[in-house]
Design a protein around this motif. Structure first.
Motif, PDB file in Angstrom:
ATOM      1  N   CYS A 220      13.220  -1.832  11.520  1.00  0.00           N
ATOM      2  CA  CYS A 220      13.785  -0.836  12.422  1.00  0.00           C
ATOM      3  C   CYS A 220      12.663  -0.249  13.265  1.00  0.00           C
ATOM      4  CB  CYS A 220      14.468   0.249  11.587  1.00  0.00           C
ATOM      5  SG  CYS A 220      14.875   1.728  12.513  1.00  0.00           S
ATOM      6  N   CYS A 223      12.013   3.714  12.399  1.00  0.00           N
ATOM      7  CA  CYS A 223      11.408   4.193  11.159  1.00  0.00           C
ATOM      8  C   CYS A 223      10.592   3.147  10.418  1.00  0.00           C
ATOM      9  CB  CYS A 223      12.483   4.748  10.230  1.00  0.00           C
ATOM     10  SG  CYS A 223      13.526   3.448   9.547  1.00  0.00           S
ATOM     11  N   CYS A 245      19.671  -0.680   9.558  1.00  0.00           N
ATOM     12  CA  CYS A 245      18.415  -0.169   9.011  1.00  0.00           C
ATOM     13  C   CYS A 245      18.665   0.278   7.572  1.00  0.00           C
ATOM     14  CB  CYS A 245      17.935   1.002   9.853  1.00  0.00           C
ATOM     15  SG  CYS A 245      16.605   1.925   9.097  1.00  0.00           S
ATOM     16  N   HIS A 247      17.047   2.514   5.937  1.00  0.00           N
ATOM     17  CA  HIS A 247      16.575   3.876   5.675  1.00  0.00           C
ATOM     18  C   HIS A 247      17.697   4.693   5.018  1.00  0.00           C
ATOM     19  CE1 HIS A 247      14.750   7.731   6.119  1.00  0.00           C
ATOM     20  NE2 HIS A 247      13.710   7.232   6.769  1.00  0.00           N
ATOM     21  N   HIS A 253      17.338   9.226  12.878  1.00  0.00           N
ATOM     22  CA  HIS A 253      17.592   8.369  14.033  1.00  0.00           C
ATOM     23  C   HIS A 253      19.028   7.878  14.004  1.00  0.00           C
ATOM     24  CE1 HIS A 253      16.129   5.990  10.740  1.00  0.00           C
ATOM     25  NE2 HIS A 253      16.744   4.949  11.233  1.00  0.00           N
TER      26      HIS A 253
HETATM   27 ZN   LIG Z   1      15.424   2.977  10.714  1.00  0.00          ZN
END
Ligand SMILES: [Zn+2]
Length: 462
Positions: A220, A223, A245, A247, A253
């Motif tokens: 990503c 991040c 992503c 995360h 984000h």
């Molecule tokens: Zn990310």
């Protein structure tokens, strides 16, 4: 054993040969004494029986001869090992992929495992395989523990990958020697393997495949976390695949956390591969140009060969001088090793370079040719929708692959970066002739190289 005989546990010895009892004179003397006094009533060997009434002198002579023989043998063995090592023969158990040749007492490539181990080494050198993957790979070609028949432990795999024997040298008591055995890989590959060992570190946890092509492929851009895949089932019962992503925190984000449909992601991969492809007609034109350069190349190669040979001769003189200085007592052993070991490595590297240049592998034209062929091959993968090949191709030619707003960006390595720029410019061209001139333009900026220069095509950025 003697203590137990003295304490009365036994009164006779059964031995293959008398010399087995004669590790040294102390033991021999004790045995003769015990026999003479009748504590030992009989020593029976394969050939003969010794009794307390026998002539003790004969037994003493026999034991003495055996003792001397053992001493000579160990000196001879040590001398033999030194001599072998001096001749560049590694004098231990052959490493994986090699065998100890019993007749010549050399180390030779294993007819079956050598090419397989070589392949594994080269795979690992790419830095894209974990130790666990290598473990599996080795087990798959039948390389497992001798007794356990289980995959080799990761620690032995680490040791195996660190063994400099594979590029042609070996250490004996801290001293580096150049081996006469056939090296499996070049020093360069060996260095890449060492670098990969550092980056790979410890084995990673297994991940579910879930049927996605591009897991562990991109990160990503916001991040830096890995892009992962997940499946959703619609009310209709149809299943859809998405990338997103990985995360955990959704806030930083939110914009980029949108799910990317599997098909859209694949199209992004394809778009990126297409940037670094060379169409058939341009491949032919470039290869024709290369052929012209190859004549100049031959001359350049000869001068390289001469230069390496001169360097090698100088290096050999240095090593000889060191050897003389050491044997004449001019320098200490520690200093000798410290001075000699780097020279041996240097010599090995130079000799490998020489073989390469002589075979034409080190030619600067070869990588250029390979680049053109590779980029042309990539175009075929695009046409065939060969996702696996496209994936590993992008991993090879791109340093990192990032997702931002559903768009995949690859930082291409040289010379693929310039190729991507050219392709972009050509794609935006209004007409066929303008496109042609874009393809040719950089080439015209690159004059025909002098024989000493590395040839450049337009695709090499200036
Ligand atoms: Zn990310």
């Amino acid at each position: 054993m003697l203590r137990r005989i003295q304490s009365g546990e036994a009164n006779a010895i059964l031995s293959w040969k008398l010399d087995r009892l004669a590790r040294n004179f102390d033991d021999g003397g004790k045995i003769i004494g015990l026999l003479q006094r009748g504590v030992i009533q009989e020593i029976r060997t394969f050939e003969k029986t010794y009794l307390p009434t026998d002539n003790v002198l004969m037994i003493a002579v026999e034991l003495g001869m055996a003792n001397q023989y053992v001493r000579d043998l160990s000196v001879n063995i040590r001398r033999g090992i030194r001599e072998k090592i001096r001749r560049g023969i590694y004098s231990s158990k052959a490493p994986l992929g090699y065998i100890n040749e019993p007749r010549l007492r050399t180390i030779e490539p294993h007819p079956v495992f050598f090419p397989k181990i070589k392949r594994v080494m080269e795979l690992f050198a790419t830095g894209q395989y974990s130790l666990t993957a290598i473990q599996k790979e080795l087990a798959a070609v039948g390389i497992v523990g001798n007794l356990s028949r289980k995959p080799l432990p990761l620690s032995s795999i680490g040791n195996f990958l660190r063994n400099p024997f594979y590029y042609g040298v070996f250490l004996h008591k801290g001293e580096m020697h150049q081996g006469i055995h056939a090296p499996m890989i070049s020093k360069k590959t060996f260095d890449e393997v060492q670098a990969a060992l550092v980056t790979v570190g410890k084995p990673r946890k297994k991940r579910g495949e879930k049927g996605f092509h591009f897991l562990n492929f991109a990160t990503c851009a916001t991040c830096g976390h890995c892009i992962t895949g997940e499946r959703h089932t619609k009310r209709s019962g149809r299943r859809y695949g998405y990338y997103r992503c990985s995360h955990k925190n959704k806030l930083p984000h939110a914009a980029d956390r949108s799910l990317i449909p599997e098909e859209k992601f694949a199209e992004e991969v394809k778009r990126n591969v297409a940037l670094v492809t060379i169409p058939d007609d341009w491949k032919d034109k470039f290869l024709a140009q290369i052929e012209l350069w190859q004549n100049d190349e031959a001359q350049a190669r000869q001068s390289r060969i001469d230069r390496i040979k001169a360097e090698l001769a100088a290096l050999k003189t240095k090593i000889d001088r060191l050897n003389i200085a050491f044997t004449e007592g001019g320098i200490e052993l520690a200093e000798f090793k410290e001075l000699k070991n780097p020279l041996i490595i240097q010599k090995t590297v130079l000799e490998q370079q020489l073989t390469k240049v002589e075979k034409g592998e080190a030619s600067p034209i070869e990588p250029l040719k390979n680049f053109i062929l590779e980029a042309n091959q990539a175009q075929k993968w695009v046409f065939e929708n060969n996702w696996l090949e496209m994936k590993s191709f992008l991993q090879n030619v791109g340093l990192n692959r990032q997702i931002r707003s559903q768009t995949l960006t690859v930082s291409f390595k040289k010379p693929f970066d310039s190729l991507a720029k050219t392709t972009l410019a050509a794609n935006q061209a209004a007409s066929e002739s303008e496109r042609n001139s874009i393809w040719w333009r950089r080439r015209e900026l690159n004059p025909r190289p002098k024989s000493t220069n590395q040839p450049r095509l337009h695709a090499y950025s200036r």
